[in-house]
Design a protein around this motif. Structure first.
Motif, PDB file in Angstrom:
ATOM      1  N   TYR A  32      -1.138   0.969   7.688  1.00 21.25           N
ATOM      2  CA  TYR A  32      -2.345   0.270   6.731  1.00 21.25           C
ATOM      3  C   TYR A  32      -2.607   1.402   5.638  1.00 21.25           C
ATOM      4  O   TYR A  32      -2.958   2.473   5.907  1.00 21.25           O
ATOM      5  N   ARG A  99      -5.421  -2.633   4.453  1.00 23.82           N
ATOM      6  CA  ARG A  99      -4.493  -3.711   3.768  1.00 23.82           C
ATOM      7  C   ARG A  99      -3.299  -3.102   3.933  1.00 23.82           C
ATOM      8  O   ARG A  99      -2.993  -1.675   4.054  1.00 23.82           O
ATOM      9  N   TYR A 110      -7.794  -7.347   0.656  1.00 25.98           N
ATOM     10  CA  TYR A 110      -7.842  -6.625   2.009  1.00 25.98           C
ATOM     11  C   TYR A 110      -7.998  -7.606   2.879  1.00 25.98           C
ATOM     12  O   TYR A 110      -8.733  -8.707   2.912  1.00 25.98           O
ATOM     13  N   ASN A 111      -7.195  -7.229   3.955  1.00 27.78           N
ATOM     14  CA  ASN A 111      -7.206  -8.285   5.148  1.00 27.78           C
ATOM     15  C   ASN A 111      -8.204  -7.995   6.251  1.00 27.78           C
ATOM     16  O   ASN A 111      -8.825  -8.889   6.906  1.00 27.78           O
ATOM     17  N   TYR A 112      -8.717  -6.849   6.559  1.00 27.04           N
ATOM     18  CA  TYR A 112      -9.614  -6.450   7.645  1.00 27.04           C
ATOM     19  C   TYR A 112     -10.996  -5.691   7.034  1.00 27.04           C
ATOM     20  O   TYR A 112     -10.466  -5.038   6.262  1.00 27.04           O
TER      21      TYR A 112
END
Length: 123
Positions: A32, A99, A110-112
């Protein structure tokens, strides 16, 4: 379950320094890109810096270029933000984010996300 946990925020005088840390779990960290964003009340999250998987590439917003340094330690699943020459306008809640691909500067990409850490710079 992916978790990102920030730490290191606090109150500092203008011209001072802080080092933020973000520790990740529940994901293959080295896969990531990791970013730092910040947010002040009533505003959207603002991109601050991002580092690629192996730290070979970094990018900064114009407002922090030359003062902040992003780094990572994949062995510790951690990303850092060294903040020097702090200004009152740097006051914000700082978030780390993950990401899969380097090169994203919008929070929507962005995922988290972590829960954030408050940085306050007094004049």
């Amino acid at each position: 379950q992916v978790q990102l946990v920030e730490s290191g925020g606090g109150l500092v005088q203008a011209g001072g320094s802080l080092r933020l840390s973000c520790t990740a779990s529940g994901l293959t960290f080295s896969n990531y890109a990791m970013g730092w964003f910040r947010q002040t009340p009533g505003k959207e999250r603002e991109f601050v810096a991002v580092v690629s998987w192996t730290a070979s590439s970094t990018s900064y917003s114009d407002s922090v270029q030359g003062r902040f340094t992003i780094s990572r330690d994949n062995a510790k699943n951690a990303v850092y933000l060294q903040m020097n020459s702090l200004k009152p306008e740097d006051t914000a809640v700082y978030y780390c984010a993950a990401r899969l691909y380097f090169g994203a500067y919008s929070e929507r990409e962005y995922n988290y996300w972590g829960q954030g850490t408050q940085v306050t710079v007094s004049s």
